[in-house]
Design an enzyme around this catalytic site. Structure first.
Site, short mmCIF file in Angstrom:
data_model
loop_
_atom_site.label_atom_id
_atom_site.label_comp_id
_atom_site.label_asym_id
_atom_site.label_seq_id
_atom_site.Cartn_x
_atom_site.Cartn_y
_atom_site.Cartn_z
N PHE A 116 -52.22 -45.58 -29.34
CA PHE A 116 -52.38 -45.96 -27.94
C PHE A 116 -53.81 -46.43 -27.72
CE2 PHE A 116 -49.82 -45.73 -24.10
CZ PHE A 116 -48.55 -45.47 -24.62
N GLN A 248 -56.94 -47.94 -11.78
CA GLN A 248 -56.59 -48.58 -13.05
C GLN A 248 -55.53 -49.66 -12.87
OE1 GLN A 248 -54.46 -46.39 -16.51
NE2 GLN A 248 -56.50 -46.98 -17.19
N HIS A 250 -52.99 -51.64 -15.04
CA HIS A 250 -52.39 -51.61 -16.37
C HIS A 250 -52.14 -53.04 -16.81
CE1 HIS A 250 -49.67 -50.84 -19.65
NE2 HIS A 250 -49.77 -49.53 -19.49
N LEU A 260 -43.61 -51.71 -15.04
CA LEU A 260 -44.43 -51.47 -16.23
C LEU A 260 -43.69 -51.67 -17.55
CD1 LEU A 260 -47.35 -50.40 -16.74
CD2 LEU A 260 -46.24 -48.29 -17.44
N GLU A 263 -47.75 -49.39 -22.74
CA GLU A 263 -48.69 -49.72 -23.80
C GLU A 263 -48.12 -49.34 -25.17
OE1 GLU A 263 -52.66 -48.51 -22.55
OE2 GLU A 263 -53.01 -47.90 -24.61
N ARG A 294 -57.58 -49.97 -21.25
CA ARG A 294 -56.88 -50.81 -20.28
C ARG A 294 -57.78 -51.67 -19.41
NH1 ARG A 294 -52.38 -46.25 -18.69
NH2 ARG A 294 -51.25 -46.53 -20.63
N HIS A 361 -51.91 -49.22 -11.28
CA HIS A 361 -51.19 -48.21 -12.04
C HIS A 361 -51.62 -46.78 -11.76
CE1 HIS A 361 -48.83 -46.70 -15.33
NE2 HIS A 361 -49.88 -46.25 -15.98
N ARG A 402 -58.99 -44.39 -17.25
CA ARG A 402 -58.20 -43.42 -18.00
C ARG A 402 -57.63 -44.06 -19.26
NH1 ARG A 402 -52.77 -42.28 -18.43
NH2 ARG A 402 -52.05 -43.54 -16.69
C1 FAD Z 1 -44.30 -46.44 -14.75
C2 FAD Z 1 -45.34 -45.43 -15.19
C3 FAD Z 1 -45.47 -45.11 -16.54
C4 FAD Z 1 -46.42 -44.17 -16.97
N1 FAD Z 1 -46.52 -43.86 -18.30
C5 FAD Z 1 -47.41 -42.91 -18.69
C6 FAD Z 1 -47.48 -42.49 -20.06
O1 FAD Z 1 -46.73 -42.94 -20.93
N2 FAD Z 1 -48.40 -41.56 -20.41
C7 FAD Z 1 -49.23 -41.01 -19.50
O2 FAD Z 1 -50.04 -40.16 -19.86
N3 FAD Z 1 -49.17 -41.36 -18.18
C8 FAD Z 1 -48.27 -42.29 -17.77
N4 FAD Z 1 -48.21 -42.63 -16.43
C9 FAD Z 1 -49.01 -41.88 -15.46
C10 FAD Z 1 -48.39 -40.51 -15.21
O3 FAD Z 1 -46.99 -40.61 -15.33
C11 FAD Z 1 -48.71 -39.95 -13.82
O4 FAD Z 1 -50.08 -40.05 -13.57
C12 FAD Z 1 -48.30 -38.48 -13.75
O5 FAD Z 1 -46.97 -38.33 -14.15
C13 FAD Z 1 -48.49 -37.93 -12.35
O6 FAD Z 1 -47.91 -36.65 -12.29
P1 FAD Z 1 -48.11 -35.73 -11.00
O7 FAD Z 1 -47.39 -34.47 -11.27
O8 FAD Z 1 -49.54 -35.68 -10.65
O9 FAD Z 1 -47.39 -36.55 -9.82
P2 FAD Z 1 -45.87 -37.09 -9.63
O10 FAD Z 1 -45.06 -36.97 -10.85
O11 FAD Z 1 -46.00 -38.42 -9.00
O12 FAD Z 1 -45.27 -36.06 -8.58
C14 FAD Z 1 -45.72 -36.01 -7.24
C15 FAD Z 1 -44.89 -35.00 -6.49
O13 FAD Z 1 -45.47 -34.78 -5.23
C16 FAD Z 1 -44.47 -34.75 -4.25
N5 FAD Z 1 -45.09 -35.14 -2.97
C17 FAD Z 1 -45.90 -36.19 -2.71
N6 FAD Z 1 -46.27 -36.19 -1.42
C18 FAD Z 1 -45.69 -35.11 -0.86
C19 FAD Z 1 -45.70 -34.56 0.45
N7 FAD Z 1 -46.38 -35.13 1.45
N8 FAD Z 1 -44.99 -33.43 0.67
C20 FAD Z 1 -44.28 -32.86 -0.33
N9 FAD Z 1 -44.24 -33.34 -1.58
C21 FAD Z 1 -44.95 -34.44 -1.83
C22 FAD Z 1 -43.40 -35.68 -4.74
O14 FAD Z 1 -42.16 -35.33 -4.20
C23 FAD Z 1 -43.46 -35.42 -6.25
O15 FAD Z 1 -42.63 -34.34 -6.57
C24 FAD Z 1 -47.25 -43.56 -16.01
C25 FAD Z 1 -47.12 -43.87 -14.66
C26 FAD Z 1 -46.18 -44.82 -14.26
C27 FAD Z 1 -46.12 -45.15 -12.79
#
Ligand code: FAD
Length: 617
Positions: A116, A248, A250, A260, A263, A294, A361, A402
């Protein structure tokens, strides 16, 4: 109004929230509140992988991983945090394996690893295979595995509950905490989508895990729901936001759509080509080429297009070439993303290169925390009982850019820490009194929005905001573009005050919630642009064409933005004109808006063993 009491309340059921819940529910009564059904969280959309220096397929160690993370973040990374993450990565992967996550395997049965961007052997010698993966559905597998384990452990979920306010015992938004006094968390206020009812959750500890804010942009890989709620709630309650100007982009979003293509495609050997068929990354990053970080790849792509070497009828994208890879290899390792190319662009990746262009991203910035995930209320004090982890937080492991696969890692390492520290703290304190006016602000906002007979449409204001950010605050930024963006956002803030929703009902009123989310987006876009205006240098994801060099002498600092009410004397110092901004006043800049001001401050970068160097790949 209903009231609930839990030792620990976790807001968000993505990877960070559920990893925290597994730790905390083993020790303390725990509720997870989520606006989405947990398995719909954006973590489930993550594709490429989660890194850890397991050294399963090549020589590797966590110290190289730390270095790559620090260098990848253009030295704005807090190095103590990066060390924690790289060291605890190994256990984080093993934890998931033990919970049952079906990782891809090497022929001898160990967890397989792929390359990566920016992950290297021996401080930059060559790309290293560090990312653990489950085909191109790694996030999906992580989210399902964590959810199943939460169910097994009987974690209590409140699904389709929107948290709309954070309760603390001092009104930080007024900016003043008496000397020597602590600020403590009290709980959160939530709105039940099904009934329209308000619930107050009392908590000894609250963990914010609400994910990112990609929807401030139009072209984005992020889901519709990534509206930065946790960040905006913190900002409105007077908690600073850190390094928000670093967003970021992507490199490989499907051109014109932003969806997306991981990568992992380049990790498995795909190559970027311009309209002339040239492998242009050889010119920009001679050593690791297409696997440069990136920020560098996205900027190089945008530059190719600008200089007339784009592909397609309008020469406005570049091409991701997988045609030299075996179809069987593509099917085994990249099944989902190649299907996206077929479905959304009608392109067959076995035989045709795929049109791609950078897409918004990931938010490197967020709610500032220390390595125990405790939320900071300024550059030194924490708020007692308040924690943040995942994309909503800025523990600063990503600095100004990142590395791919470091976010799935971040949510697991710091999610786990948040759960552990929050539960331990909850055992040492009692519940705090809920203030009598706890729900007034929330009820007032909802009622105003619902009762306004007619006014601005949410979709119009949101579209204009997103188009503005794409045009003026994307890969390339200038004083002029950012000044235009700020003026436009201010205008939209004004129109937002007159927004009205069509659905006036109580049950499942998603119209109303989208209006509230738009308010969050506007507040955050403003902070992103103000931070970007004040930072007159280029570093990581923030590239100022008018200041193309990194300027460590003035800007080797985290940006902190505080929202404060206006004081009487503020009337004499309206918006500081753009030409009065200098590197010397960048971090004590005050911008005054109608009704409030944004105050900029700084926080030192923690440097342990890597002195800043020029970043070359
Ligand atoms: C398409 C895509 C591909 C990616 N691929 C990779 C990868 O291969 N490797 C990598 O390391 N990273 C990757 N990333 C980045 C990574 O996936 C995210 O940064 C990470 O998963 C975020 O996790 P999180 O738990 O912080 O938030 P999220 O998984 O976004 O969860 C947020 C949670 O908060 C809740 N929430 C939000 N607002 C409220 C509110 N007001 N009240 C109650 N609940 C709320 C939502 O319901 C949800 O459950 C990718 C991102 C995307 C978009």
């Amino acid at each position: 109004m209903q009231t609930h009491s839990f030792d620990v309340v976790i807001v968000g059921a993505g990877g960070a929230g559920m990893r925290a819940a597994l730790e905390s529910s083993a020790e303390a009564s725990t509720a997870v509140i989520s606006k989405l059904y947990p398995t719909r969280s954006h973590t489930g959309a993550a594709q490429g992988g989660m890194c850890a220096a397991l050294a399963n397929v090549e020589d590797d160690n966590w110290e190289w991983h730390t270095f790559d993370t620090v260098k990848g973040g253009d030295y704005l990374v807090d190095q103590d945090a990066a060390e924690v993450m790289a060291k605890e990565a190994i256990e984080a992967v093993v934890d998931l394996e033990h919970m049952g996550l079906p990782f891809n395997r090497t022929p001898d049965g160990r967890i397989d690893q792929r390359r990566f961007g920016g992950h290297t052997r021996n401080h930059g010698e060559a790309a290293v295979r560090r990312a653990c993966y489950a085909a191109d559905r790694t996030g999906h597998m992580i989210l399902q595995t964590l959810y199943q384990n939460c169910v097994k452990q009987k974690v209590e979920f409140f699904n389709e509950f929107y948290v709309l306010d954070l309760l603390v015992d001092h009104d930080l938004s007024q900016g003043h905490v008496p000397e020597g006094e602590d600020v403590n968390v009290v709980g959160v206020v939530a709105y039940d989508l099904a009934t329209g009812e308000i619930h107050v959750f009392r908590a000894k500890s609250v963990i914010l895990a609400t994910g990112g804010a990609g929807k401030i942009y139009k072209t984005t890989s992020n889901a519709h729901t990534l509206t930065g709620d946790g960040m905006a709630l913190a900002l409105r309650r007077g908690i600073p936001l850190e390094d928000m100007e670093f967003f970021q982009f992507h490199p490989t979003g499907l051109a014109g759509l932003g969806i997306l293509l991981s990568e992992a495609a380049r990790g498995e050997g795909a190559i970027l080509r311009n309209g002339n068929g040239e492998r242009f990354m050889e010119r920009y990053a001679p050593t690791i080429k297409d696997l440069a970080p990136r920020d560098i790849v996205a900027r190089s792509m945008a530059n190719e297009v600008r200089e007339g070497r784009g592909a397609g009828p309008n020469k406005d994208y570049v091409l991701l070439d997988l045609t030299h890879l075996e179809p069987a290899h593509i099917d085994a390792k990249l099944p989902d993303i190649t299907e996206f190319a077929r479905t959304y662009l009608g392109v067959e990746p076995y035989t045709e290169p795929v049109p791609v262009y950078p897409t918004a991203h990931y938010a490197m910035g967020g709610i500032p925390t220390n390595i125990k995930t405790e939320v900071l209320r300024d550059d030194e004090h924490v708020i007692r009982g308040l924690y943040a982890a995942g994309e909503v937080a800025c523990v600063s492991v990503h600095g100004s850019n990142r590395l791919g696969t470091n976010s799935l890692l971040d949510i697991n390492v710091f999610g786990k820490r948040a759960g552990r520290f929050a539960a331990a703290y909850a055992k040492t304190v009692g519940f705090r009194e809920v203030p009598a006016d706890a729900i007034d602000a929330t009820v007032h906002e909802l009622e105003q929005m619902r009762s306004r007979p007619e006014g601005e449409r949410v979709a119009d204001v949101r579209r204009e905001l997103q188009e503005t950010m794409d045009r003026d605050a994307q890969v390339f930024r200038t004083q002029e573009s950012l000044t235009d963006a700020l003026a436009k956002i201010r205008d939209l803030q004004g129109r937002y005050r007159n927004v009205s929703v069509q659905d006036k009902g109580k049950l499942f009123n998603t119209d109303l919630l989208e209006a509230i989310e738009l308010g969050f987006l506007l507040d955050l876009a403003e902070v992103v642009v103000v931070g970007a205006l004040s930072r007159r240098e280029s570093r990581g994801g923030h590239f100022r064409e008018d200041y193309p060099q990194r300027d460590d002498a003035h800007y080797m600092q985290h940006t902190m933005v505080y929202r404060r009410p206006l004081a009487d004397h503020d009337a004499d110092s309206p918006l500081i004109p753009a030409d009065a901004l200098t590197p010397e006043n960048a971090f004590d800049l005050i911008r005054v808006f109608d009704g409030y001001k944004l105050v900029l401050g700084s926080k030192p970068v923690t440097v342990t063993r890597y002195e800043p160097m020029e970043r070359k790949y």
